[in-house]
Design an enzyme around this catalytic site. Structure first.
Site, PDB file in Angstrom:
ATOM      1  N   ASP A  13       0.818  -1.226   0.000  1.00 20.68           N
ATOM      2  CA  ASP A  13       0.000   0.000   0.000  1.00 20.68           C
ATOM      3  C   ASP A  13       0.844   1.264   0.000  1.00 20.68           C
ATOM      4  OD1 ASP A  13      -2.249  -1.732   0.333  1.00 20.68           O
ATOM      5  OD2 ASP A  13      -1.756  -1.836   2.454  1.00 20.68           O
ATOM      6  N   LYS A  16       1.835   2.131  -5.157  1.00 23.91           N
ATOM      7  CA  LYS A  16       2.473   1.602  -6.369  1.00 23.91           C
ATOM      8  C   LYS A  16       1.652   1.893  -7.610  1.00 23.91           C
ATOM      9  CE  LYS A  16       2.887  -2.620  -4.555  1.00 23.91           C
ATOM     10  NZ  LYS A  16       2.749  -2.392  -3.132  1.00 23.91           N
ATOM     11  N   GLY A  40      -4.160  -4.888  -4.494  1.00 20.74           N
ATOM     12  CA  GLY A  40      -5.172  -3.910  -4.895  1.00 20.74           C
ATOM     13  C   GLY A  40      -4.475  -2.680  -5.423  1.00 20.74           C
ATOM     14  N   HIS A  41      -4.522  -2.488  -6.732  1.00 29.90           N
ATOM     15  CA  HIS A  41      -3.868  -1.328  -7.329  1.00 29.90           C
ATOM     16  C   HIS A  41      -4.927  -0.414  -7.926  1.00 29.90           C
ATOM     17  CE1 HIS A  41       0.168  -3.675  -7.839  1.00 29.90           C
ATOM     18  NE2 HIS A  41      -0.145  -3.428  -6.596  1.00 29.90           N
ATOM     19  N   THR A  42      -4.900   0.838  -7.498  1.00 26.71           N
ATOM     20  CA  THR A  42      -5.870   1.792  -8.021  1.00 26.71           C
ATOM     21  C   THR A  42      -5.186   2.699  -9.031  1.00 26.71           C
ATOM     22  OG1 THR A  42      -6.954   1.745  -5.880  1.00 26.71           O
ATOM     23  CG2 THR A  42      -7.553   3.554  -7.332  1.00 26.71           C
ATOM     24  N   GLN A 224       2.126  -6.201  -3.010  1.00 29.79           N
ATOM     25  CA  GLN A 224       2.475  -6.201  -1.566  1.00 29.79           C
ATOM     26  C   GLN A 224       3.772  -5.414  -1.324  1.00 29.79           C
ATOM     27  OE1 GLN A 224       1.707  -9.764  -2.833  1.00 29.79           O
ATOM     28  NE2 GLN A 224      -0.343  -8.982  -2.634  1.00 29.79           N
ATOM     29  N   LYS A 331       3.058  10.193  -1.085  1.00 25.70           N
ATOM     30  CA  LYS A 331       2.174  10.706  -0.041  1.00 25.70           C
ATOM     31  C   LYS A 331       2.843  11.656   0.960  1.00 25.70           C
ATOM     32  CE  LYS A 331      -1.617   8.006   0.609  1.00 25.70           C
ATOM     33  NZ  LYS A 331      -2.461   6.848   0.954  1.00 25.70           N
ATOM     34  N   THR A 414       3.420  13.762  -5.317  1.00 23.88           N
ATOM     35  CA  THR A 414       2.842  14.730  -4.378  1.00 23.88           C
ATOM     36  C   THR A 414       1.315  14.784  -4.392  1.00 23.88           C
ATOM     37  OG1 THR A 414       3.171  16.465  -6.015  1.00 23.88           O
ATOM     38  CG2 THR A 414       4.895  16.212  -4.339  1.00 23.88           C
TER      39      THR A 414
HETATM   40  P1  IMP Z   1      -2.355 -12.959   2.276  1.00 25.97           P
HETATM   41  O1  IMP Z   1      -1.437 -12.438   1.223  1.00 25.97           O
HETATM   42  O2  IMP Z   1      -3.815 -12.806   1.921  1.00 25.97           O
HETATM   43  O3  IMP Z   1      -2.015 -14.365   2.699  1.00 25.97           O
HETATM   44  O4  IMP Z   1      -2.154 -12.048   3.591  1.00 25.97           O
HETATM   45  C1  IMP Z   1      -0.965 -12.113   4.367  1.00 25.97           C
HETATM   46  C2  IMP Z   1      -0.602 -10.718   4.888  1.00 25.97           C
HETATM   47  O5  IMP Z   1      -0.267  -9.878   3.786  1.00 25.97           O
HETATM   48  C3  IMP Z   1      -1.716  -9.993   5.624  1.00 25.97           C
HETATM   49  O6  IMP Z   1      -1.138  -9.204   6.652  1.00 25.97           O
HETATM   50  C4  IMP Z   1      -2.324  -9.085   4.576  1.00 25.97           C
HETATM   51  O7  IMP Z   1      -2.950  -7.955   5.131  1.00 25.97           O
HETATM   52  C5  IMP Z   1      -1.067  -8.696   3.808  1.00 25.97           C
HETATM   53  N1  IMP Z   1      -1.334  -8.325   2.418  1.00 25.97           N
HETATM   54  C6  IMP Z   1      -1.613  -9.138   1.373  1.00 25.97           C
HETATM   55  N2  IMP Z   1      -1.770  -8.434   0.252  1.00 25.97           N
HETATM   56  C7  IMP Z   1      -1.564  -7.149   0.561  1.00 25.97           C
HETATM   57  C8  IMP Z   1      -1.547  -5.934  -0.203  1.00 25.97           C
HETATM   58  O8  IMP Z   1      -1.733  -5.914  -1.426  1.00 25.97           O
HETATM   59  N3  IMP Z   1      -1.283  -4.800   0.495  1.00 25.97           N
HETATM   60  C9  IMP Z   1      -1.014  -4.804   1.832  1.00 25.97           C
HETATM   61  N4  IMP Z   1      -1.010  -5.902   2.577  1.00 25.97           N
HETATM   62  C10 IMP Z   1      -1.277  -7.070   1.957  1.00 25.97           C
END
Ligand code: IMP
Length: 430
Positions: A13, A16, A40-42, A224, A331, A414
């Protein structure tokens, strides 16, 4: 000209989406190499918002080839759903612009169910996963019993593969008190989804090799963040894939020599979703303010993100584990208006000063951050497009981060708008 890998350098988060979109405009091929639809990419393009989970960001731009590499775990139903959703937004998707590695592992409904059952059973010890089945799917991959994209093509062999998979899963499910999975029902579900996925299946390593030799610009899009890496992250509070930049090679089938520049995305403060150590977390009004100003809610699960001060010790570590050449700092504007800001420069562990996060879970829980306090700024940095637009204290903050993490800032973002970016180094040209 370099191929570029983009990785999150904190716990995900980091923003990216905007940076990858900015780079993908200038790339020919965009490749996802790990994770799945837990990401999750916006993207905001001409005021239109696109939310992507599994598809590479290049998909929203005509003329770009998007590739889902072998390192990704693919939920075929989620993939089809995302394709349909984007088509509804006017995005054209066909084999011309999307390929999925034939050797990528599938996420099945039994994986997301197992993810959920385990999280429920763990109570307070839960990881806080996205419950998308990511971990269980990677377990089956490593356990050599997974069903892969190419298996959908050979229906006559599917029965045996399902039997092998279920001999493991149904034993597990019996133990957990969950109903067994009916092999025929799973077979039927896979046969129904196969014709929707197979048109995109390809030998991705070969395709990428051709592109590489033809001089295409390849952008590897990480999901991630490096602190969620299965080896280098805050284990066991991590995701189940390698997130660090080296995975771009393994997860796509291009050798490490294809990687020219690693861009780490770094948020000007720190956030984390889910459980696990977070030394600079602020369970007070500072954390509240960062969360509100930064709109820190998960794109995938909608969960509130935990917020805290910038942890330079951690980013210095991920700069090393991912071989980051330069960072995109995002940010910064969320920090506007703070009278003073804190930067974590190291930790105290059992009375001793250390400059990195120890590997053990118990030690990670015990470390106390050592802070430097710096002056904040009252002016707005939002939308700044040159260094001259920034207040002196903000420039100082950024320069100090560079020193502490031992890595230069290549880009400064920014605002969510793509043009609100200050560019120092072009990763493709470096
Ligand atoms: P999993 O990938 O669903 O197995 O989650 C394992 C850990 O990675 C958890 O703490 C999730 O919140 C974190 N996580 C997985 N995908 C993301 C992401 O895209 N952004 C932030 N945290 C993530």
């Amino acid at each position: 000209m370099a191929n570029v890998v983009v990785v999150g350098a904190q716990w995900g988060d980091e923003g990216k989406g905007k940076i990858v979109d900015w780079l993908s405009e200038r790339a020919d091929v965009v490749v996802r190499f790990q994770g799945g639809h837990n990401a999750g990419h916006t993207l905001v393009i001409d005021g239109k918002v696109f939310k992507l989970s599994l598809l590479p960001s290049g998909i929203v731009r005509p003329g770009k080839l998007s590739v889902i590499g072998n390192g990704v775990v693919v939920d075929p139903w989620a993939l089809c759903g995302e394709i349909e959703r984007l088509r509804g937004q006017g995005v054209e998707i066909s084999r011309d612009n999307l390929r999925v590695a034939e050797n990528a592992v599938l996420i099945l409904p039994l994986h997301s169910e197992l993810d959920g059952i385990r999280e429920e059973a763990a109570g307070k010890g839960a990881i806080g996963t996205t419950r998308r089945g990511i971990g269980p799917a990677y377990e089956d991959k490593v356990g050599r019993r997974a069903i892969r994209v190419m298996d959908l093509e050979r229906v006559e062999e599917l029965e045996g593969k399902i039997a092998r998979l279920l001999s493991h899963h149904n034993a597990l499910r019996r133990g957990l008190g969950a109903p067994e999975v009916d092999p025929q029902a799973l077979h039927d579900e896979l046969c129904a989804v196969a014709p929707k996925v197979l048109p995109y299946a390809d030998s991705v390593w070969m395709l990428l090799d051709e592109h590489r030799r033809a001089g295409s610009r390849i952008l590897f899009e990480g999901a991630q963040g490096a602190l969620l890496d299965i080896d280098h992250g805050t284990y066991p509070y991590v995701t189940s894939s390698n997130v660090v930049a080296g995975q771009a090679a393994t997860g796509s089938g291009l050798g490490p020599g294809a990687i020219g520049y690693v861009l780490g995305i770094v948020k000007a403060y720190t956030t984390r979703v889910g459980a696990g150590p977070f030394p600079t977390e602020q369970l007070n009004e500072v954390g509240q303010r960062l969360g509100e100003r930064g709109h820190e809610f998960g794109t995938v699960t909608g969960r509130k993100r935990r917020c805290g001060w910038f942890d330079a010790a951690l980013v210095r570590q991920t700069v090393k584990t991912s071989g980051i050449n330069g960072i995109a700092l995002t940010k910064l504007d969320v920090l506007d208006g703070f009278e003073e800001l804190k930067l974590c420069v190291g930790y105290r562990l059992d009375g001793k000063r250390i400059d990195h996060l120890p590997a053990s879970e118990a030690a990670q829980a015990r470390v106390e951050p050592i802070y430097e306090t710096v002056e904040g700024w009252s002016q707005s940095t939002q939308g700044a497009r040159s260094w001259a637009d920034l207040p002196a204290q903000a420039v100082k903050y950024v320069r100090h981060i560079e020193e502490l993490i031992e890595c230069p800032v290549a880009l400064l973002s920014t605002s969510p708008e793509r043009d609100d970016t200050i560019l120092m180094t072009d990763p493709f040209e470096d």
